[in-house]
Design a protein around this motif. Sequence first.
Motif, PDB file in Angstrom:
ATOM      1  N   ALA A  24      71.827  30.720  74.663  1.00 33.99           N
ATOM      2  CA  ALA A  24      71.170  29.862  73.671  1.00 33.99           C
ATOM      3  C   ALA A  24      71.164  30.609  72.333  1.00 33.99           C
ATOM      4  O   ALA A  24      70.884  31.804  72.287  1.00 33.99           O
ATOM      5  N   PHE A  61      66.755  24.590  75.821  1.00 38.33           N
ATOM      6  CA  PHE A  61      66.685  23.248  76.415  1.00 38.33           C
ATOM      7  C   PHE A  61      68.069  22.699  76.749  1.00 38.33           C
ATOM      8  O   PHE A  61      68.215  21.863  77.649  1.00 38.33           O
ATOM      9  N   VAL A  85      62.450  31.886  75.071  1.00 36.11           N
ATOM     10  CA  VAL A  85      61.477  30.896  74.616  1.00 36.11           C
ATOM     11  C   VAL A  85      60.170  31.654  74.378  1.00 36.11           C
ATOM     12  O   VAL A  85      59.639  32.301  75.280  1.00 36.11           O
ATOM     13  N   SER A  89      55.764  31.049  68.702  1.00 35.31           N
ATOM     14  CA  SER A  89      56.386  30.267  67.639  1.00 35.31           C
ATOM     15  C   SER A  89      56.902  28.935  68.170  1.00 35.31           C
ATOM     16  O   SER A  89      57.770  28.326  67.572  1.00 35.31           O
TER      17      SER A  89
HETATM   18  N1  INI Z   1      64.722  26.954  71.928  1.00 40.33           N
HETATM   19  C1  INI Z   1      64.733  28.196  72.460  1.00 40.33           C
HETATM   20  O1  INI Z   1      65.716  28.599  73.092  1.00 40.33           O
HETATM   21  N2  INI Z   1      63.660  29.015  72.293  1.00 40.33           N
HETATM   22  C2  INI Z   1      62.556  28.631  71.607  1.00 40.33           C
HETATM   23  O2  INI Z   1      61.594  29.448  71.478  1.00 40.33           O
HETATM   24  C3  INI Z   1      62.538  27.331  71.021  1.00 40.33           C
HETATM   25  N3  INI Z   1      61.447  26.893  70.217  1.00 40.33           N
HETATM   26  O3  INI Z   1      60.731  27.749  69.672  1.00 40.33           O
HETATM   27  O4  INI Z   1      61.250  25.699  69.984  1.00 40.33           O
HETATM   28  C4  INI Z   1      63.655  26.483  71.228  1.00 40.33           C
HETATM   29  N4  INI Z   1      63.679  25.250  70.714  1.00 40.33           N
HETATM   30  C5  INI Z   1      64.866  24.460  70.622  1.00 40.33           C
HETATM   31  C6  INI Z   1      65.208  23.712  71.922  1.00 40.33           C
HETATM   32  O5  INI Z   1      65.706  24.614  72.897  1.00 40.33           O
HETATM   33  C7  INI Z   1      66.258  22.650  71.672  1.00 40.33           C
HETATM   34  O6  INI Z   1      67.418  23.256  71.151  1.00 40.33           O
HETATM   35  C8  INI Z   1      65.795  21.560  70.714  1.00 40.33           C
HETATM   36  O7  INI Z   1      64.539  21.038  71.119  1.00 40.33           O
HETATM   37  C9  INI Z   1      66.813  20.401  70.670  1.00 40.33           C
HETATM   38  O8  INI Z   1      66.964  19.793  71.960  1.00 40.33           O
END
Ligand code: INI
Length: 157
Positions: A24, A61, A85, A89
């Motif tokens: 990610a 996600f 994650v 934040s």
């Molecule tokens: N994605 C992460 O991998 N880590 C995080 O801490 C995070 N936060 O902070 O929101 C995060 N958000 C993005 C998420 O994974 C998706 O990419 C997004 O919601 C679009 O589907």
Amino acid sequence: MHDVTIIEGRPVLTEAASIAVVCARFNHFIVDQLEAGCLDALERHATTKAQVTVVRVPGAFELPVAVRKLAQSGKYDAVIALGAVIRGSTAHFEHVAGGAERGLGGVAADTGVPVIFGVLTVDTIEQAIERAGTKAGNKGAEAATVALEMISLMRQL
Ligand code: INI
């Protein structure tokens, strides 16, 4: 005396294998360290070179959907998912972390391909740093050795 058979894998690669590492990009400051630790451990635990493919997705996600496609392709002996994650934040921490965890578990159960959970789910950036190559080790390196052990195990089952 019972007749006991014990089957377990070894975290060493002695035969050719293909491994996908899905990273990610979100929190890449941390995830880059997990990726480096993972690739380094794969290199050091392999007597035979692994065929390694690195795939990037936007955030944790999105890990399950990419991991599922890779696992279903039949091309990989194991798929490692790396991400971070951080609750501090992330207002929707539970949704992102829970979605990644449930999604990845579902892929392993549905496909029979070992999916390794190398996603940090922590409260603070400090805790993430501790697990990305400082005092609590490197979760990416751990994920690599778990992948090798599972490949070795799956070949014996
Ligand atoms: N994605 C992460 O991998 N880590 C995080 O801490 C995070 N936060 O902070 O929101 C995060 N958000 C993005 C998420 O994974 C998706 O990419 C997004 O919601 C679009 O589907």
